[in-house]
Design an enzyme around this catalytic site. Structure first.
Site, PDB file in Angstrom:
ATOM      1  N   GLU A 167      -7.775  -5.698  17.772  1.00 47.71           N
ATOM      2  CA  GLU A 167      -7.172  -6.904  17.231  1.00 47.71           C
ATOM      3  C   GLU A 167      -5.707  -6.661  16.883  1.00 47.71           C
ATOM      4  O   GLU A 167      -5.338  -5.574  16.441  1.00 47.71           O
ATOM      5  CB  GLU A 167      -7.952  -7.346  15.987  1.00 47.71           C
ATOM      6  CG  GLU A 167      -9.388  -7.727  16.348  1.00 47.71           C
ATOM      7  CD  GLU A 167     -10.202  -8.279  15.192  1.00 47.71           C
ATOM      8  OE1 GLU A 167     -10.885  -9.278  15.406  1.00 47.71           O
ATOM      9  OE2 GLU A 167     -10.173  -7.712  14.077  1.00 47.71           O
ATOM     10  N   CYS A 184       1.228  -6.983  13.343  1.00 49.69           N
ATOM     11  CA  CYS A 184       0.444  -5.809  12.969  1.00 49.69           C
ATOM     12  C   CYS A 184      -0.353  -5.369  14.187  1.00 49.69           C
ATOM     13  O   CYS A 184      -1.176  -6.134  14.694  1.00 49.69           O
ATOM     14  CB  CYS A 184      -0.478  -6.205  11.815  1.00 49.69           C
ATOM     15  SG  CYS A 184      -1.584  -4.883  11.300  1.00 49.69           S
ATOM     16  N   CYS A 241     -11.872   3.557  14.549  1.00 44.89           N
ATOM     17  CA  CYS A 241     -11.161   4.638  13.849  1.00 44.89           C
ATOM     18  C   CYS A 241     -12.153   5.763  13.625  1.00 44.89           C
ATOM     19  O   CYS A 241     -13.308   5.501  13.266  1.00 44.89           O
ATOM     20  CB  CYS A 241     -10.623   4.122  12.509  1.00 44.89           C
ATOM     21  SG  CYS A 241      -9.597   5.335  11.633  1.00 44.89           S
ATOM     22  N   CYS A 266     -12.943   5.516   5.883  1.00 46.26           N
ATOM     23  CA  CYS A 266     -12.601   5.117   4.519  1.00 46.26           C
ATOM     24  C   CYS A 266     -13.625   4.085   4.052  1.00 46.26           C
ATOM     25  O   CYS A 266     -13.952   3.152   4.790  1.00 46.26           O
ATOM     26  CB  CYS A 266     -11.185   4.566   4.474  1.00 46.26           C
ATOM     27  SG  CYS A 266      -9.974   5.756   5.081  1.00 46.26           S
ATOM     28  N   CYS A 310     -12.960   0.164   4.194  1.00 48.80           N
ATOM     29  CA  CYS A 310     -12.329  -0.398   5.396  1.00 48.80           C
ATOM     30  C   CYS A 310     -13.358  -0.782   6.448  1.00 48.80           C
ATOM     31  O   CYS A 310     -14.197   0.028   6.834  1.00 48.80           O
ATOM     32  CB  CYS A 310     -11.348   0.630   5.970  1.00 48.80           C
ATOM     33  SG  CYS A 310     -10.615   0.113   7.537  1.00 48.80           S
ATOM     34  N   GLY A 318      -7.303   1.717  13.521  1.00 54.14           N
ATOM     35  CA  GLY A 318      -7.061   3.095  13.945  1.00 54.14           C
ATOM     36  C   GLY A 318      -6.076   3.853  13.085  1.00 54.14           C
ATOM     37  O   GLY A 318      -5.344   3.274  12.283  1.00 54.14           O
ATOM     38  N   SER A 368       1.699   3.271   9.333  1.00 53.19           N
ATOM     39  CA  SER A 368       0.858   3.571   8.180  1.00 53.19           C
ATOM     40  C   SER A 368      -0.134   4.671   8.523  1.00 53.19           C
ATOM     41  O   SER A 368      -0.812   4.616   9.545  1.00 53.19           O
ATOM     42  CB  SER A 368       0.101   2.309   7.755  1.00 53.19           C
ATOM     43  OG  SER A 368      -0.806   2.597   6.708  1.00 53.19           O
ATOM     44  N   LEU A 380      -2.605   5.588  -0.041  1.00 55.18           N
ATOM     45  CA  LEU A 380      -2.887   6.497  -1.165  1.00 55.18           C
ATOM     46  C   LEU A 380      -4.270   6.202  -1.766  1.00 55.18           C
ATOM     47  O   LEU A 380      -5.151   7.052  -1.745  1.00 55.18           O
ATOM     48  CB  LEU A 380      -1.776   6.353  -2.205  1.00 55.18           C
ATOM     49  CG  LEU A 380      -1.785   7.335  -3.371  1.00 55.18           C
ATOM     50  CD1 LEU A 380      -1.612   8.766  -2.893  1.00 55.18           C
ATOM     51  CD2 LEU A 380      -0.673   6.975  -4.374  1.00 55.18           C
ATOM     52  N   HIS A 381      -4.419   5.051  -2.347  1.00 56.54           N
ATOM     53  CA  HIS A 381      -5.704   4.516  -2.816  1.00 56.54           C
ATOM     54  C   HIS A 381      -6.369   5.228  -3.991  1.00 56.54           C
ATOM     55  O   HIS A 381      -7.270   4.670  -4.625  1.00 56.54           O
ATOM     56  CB  HIS A 381      -6.719   4.385  -1.679  1.00 56.54           C
ATOM     57  CG  HIS A 381      -6.212   3.614  -0.510  1.00 56.54           C
ATOM     58  ND1 HIS A 381      -5.509   2.442  -0.660  1.00 56.54           N
ATOM     59  CD2 HIS A 381      -6.271   3.852   0.824  1.00 56.54           C
ATOM     60  CE1 HIS A 381      -5.171   1.994   0.543  1.00 56.54           C
ATOM     61  NE2 HIS A 381      -5.613   2.832   1.457  1.00 56.54           N
ATOM     62  N   ASN A 395      -9.796  -6.643   0.273  1.00 56.83           N
ATOM     63  CA  ASN A 395     -10.281  -7.751   1.098  1.00 56.83           C
ATOM     64  C   ASN A 395     -11.722  -7.481   1.491  1.00 56.83           C
ATOM     65  O   ASN A 395     -12.011  -6.468   2.121  1.00 56.83           O
ATOM     66  CB  ASN A 395      -9.418  -7.897   2.353  1.00 56.83           C
ATOM     67  CG  ASN A 395      -8.007  -8.341   2.016  1.00 56.83           C
ATOM     68  OD1 ASN A 395      -7.810  -9.324   1.300  1.00 56.83           O
ATOM     69  ND2 ASN A 395      -7.020  -7.607   2.497  1.00 56.83           N
ATOM     70  N   CYS A 450      -5.761  -7.220   5.730  1.00 63.67           N
ATOM     71  CA  CYS A 450      -5.824  -5.752   5.761  1.00 63.67           C
ATOM     72  C   CYS A 450      -7.256  -5.278   5.588  1.00 63.67           C
ATOM     73  O   CYS A 450      -7.933  -5.677   4.652  1.00 63.67           O
ATOM     74  CB  CYS A 450      -5.043  -5.132   4.606  1.00 63.67           C
ATOM     75  SG  CYS A 450      -3.336  -5.560   4.567  1.00 63.67           S
TER      76      CYS A 450
END
Ligand code: SAH
Ligand code: SF4
Length: 376
Positions: free
Chosen positions: A109, A122, A129, A133, A136, A184, A216, A239-240, A315, A358
């Site tokens: 996408e 984007c 990926c 995470c 995600c 990815g 990123s 970072l998160h 999200n 995101c």
């Protein structure tokens, strides 16, 4: 160093069923070599580059500055490809999402986010990926392969097609900024991403300034310096979490490259200074990473790094194990950062109604998943 071993599936061969090779994605030097191979003088390659990347022409017959005979030979040996649009969706807020399909049926996408004074595209760097995470959606997708340089550039070109911006106008263009923040981990596909970005930045073609491009990464430490040296694009770091224990859980790559290594690589990122800061992305997860203590620890961790922090309200996606922090919590968190002179904008979620925000991207590739299972 190559990280392609991380991708389990490889991009389709660069030639079609008739043995014709796609010109998109070839570097300038590769294109020149192909044209020299046809016995044409070097300036023809430059003219062709202009047609491909400045004019966006896909039909050799329309490349009127080239001789008829040369155009015919080009058509015999080459194609000018674009990804196929599987579906396109437009959000109520104007965000657009394209699901693109490549020749092997794999899908990614791309998302276009219009804002008042700019437009950001984007783009994805991999199908799925390899990292997982926890927050995600892309990380839940099983099927993974690297995108080729052509497939990365193709996303930009297709968006330009959609807006009819060939050549792109000087003012008011719909795509001013590029972010590698789609599906990815771009630094796991560095060679293809770098090749694609060099094409995208070429001043005689798509002509994006490196200042308008942001890559990123979730923190692939050994590749960060190369990204800065070879490409000089802006860096965003996911970072998160500000403690290894939590980051190990949220961003499993942290077990390999813990915070101390990541922060050291950020400090050393080439070309970072106050006018060119590193963006730290921080997804706000209710009750997980959103306390004032976390904010204060972040201030300590980032001290001395030219940094800005992008707070991203989580999200949601179907089955996600987290919730979004409340607006009050996010505001309190941002305030602590700002009091320490860290810019801390809260990212407005865009395109949520079409699952384009995101972390919501995922392509299903059902047919292939069955095919892969059958051959396993
Ligand atoms: N793989 C790279 C590039 C993807 S960028 C990386 O992780 O940096 C996409 C950004 O959105 C990353 O910062 C990612 O952590 C963040 N993100 C992922 N899932 C999200 C979610 N559900 N809500 C908000 N942001 C999310
Ligand atoms: Fe991959 Fe980035 Fe999603 Fe993590 S956040 S799973 S690295 S796309």
């Amino acid at each position: 160093m190559s990280h392609s071993a991380h991708a389990r599936y490889f991009a389709p061969p660069p030639a079609d069923d008739h043995g014709r090779r796609d010109l998109i994605g070839l570097s300038r030097a590769e294109l020149a070599a192909e044209i020299a191979g046809l016995g044409e003088p070097a300036f023809r390659a430059r003219q062709l580059w202009h047609w491909l990347y400045h004019r966006g022409e896909t039909d050799f017959a329309a490349m009127s500055s080239l001789s008829k005979a040369f155009r015919a030979r080009l058509a015999e040996h080459f194609t000018v490809g674009r990804p196929e649009i599987a579906t396109a969706a437009v959000s109520t807020d104007g965000t657009r999402k394209w699901l693109l399909r490549f020749r092997d049926g794999q899908e990614v996408e791309s998302v276009h986010i219009p804002e008042e004074d700019r437009g950001t595209l984007c783009v994805s760097s991999q199908v799925g990926c390899t990292l997982t995470c926890r927050f995600c959606h892309t990380g839940t997708q099983r099927l993974v392969r690297n995108l080729s340089a052509a497939e990365v550039v193709g996303q930009v070109m297709l968006a330009r097609d959609a807006f009819g911006e060939w050549p792109a106008p000087e003012d008011g263009r719909r795509i001013t900024n590029l972010v590698l923040m789609g599906m990815g981990e771009p630094l796991y596909n560095f060679d293809n991403v770098a090749k694609a970005l060099k094409i995208v930045m070429d001043p005689e073609g798509l002509s994006f300034s490196r200042r308008k491009i942001t890559l990123s990464t979730s923190g692939l430490v050994p590749m960060m310096a190369r990204c800065g040296e070879e490409l000089g694009v802006n860096l965003a770091v996911s970072l998160h979490a500000v403690r290894d224990e939590l980051r190990d859980e949220l961003v499993p790559l942290n077990r390999k490259y813990p915070l101390a290594d990541l922060i050291a690589a950020c400090r050393a990122y080439p070309g970072v200074h106050n006018a060119r800061r590193i963006t730290f992305e921080y997804v706000m997860l209710k009750g997980i990473n959103d306390t004032p203590a976390d904010a204060r620890e972040m201030v300590r961790l980032l001290a001395g790094i030219p940094a800005k922090v992008n707070l991203i309200p989580f999200n949601p996606w179907p089955g996600a194990p987290y919730e979004r922090s409340t607006p009050g919590t996010i505001e309190r968190f941002a305030r602590i950062l700002m009091d320490a002179h860290l810019a801390a904008p809260v990212r407005q979620p865009r395109g949520q109604d079409i699952m384009a925000a995101c972390g919501q991207l995922k392509s299903s590739s059902q047919r292939l998943r069955r095919a892969a299972a059958a051959s396993a």
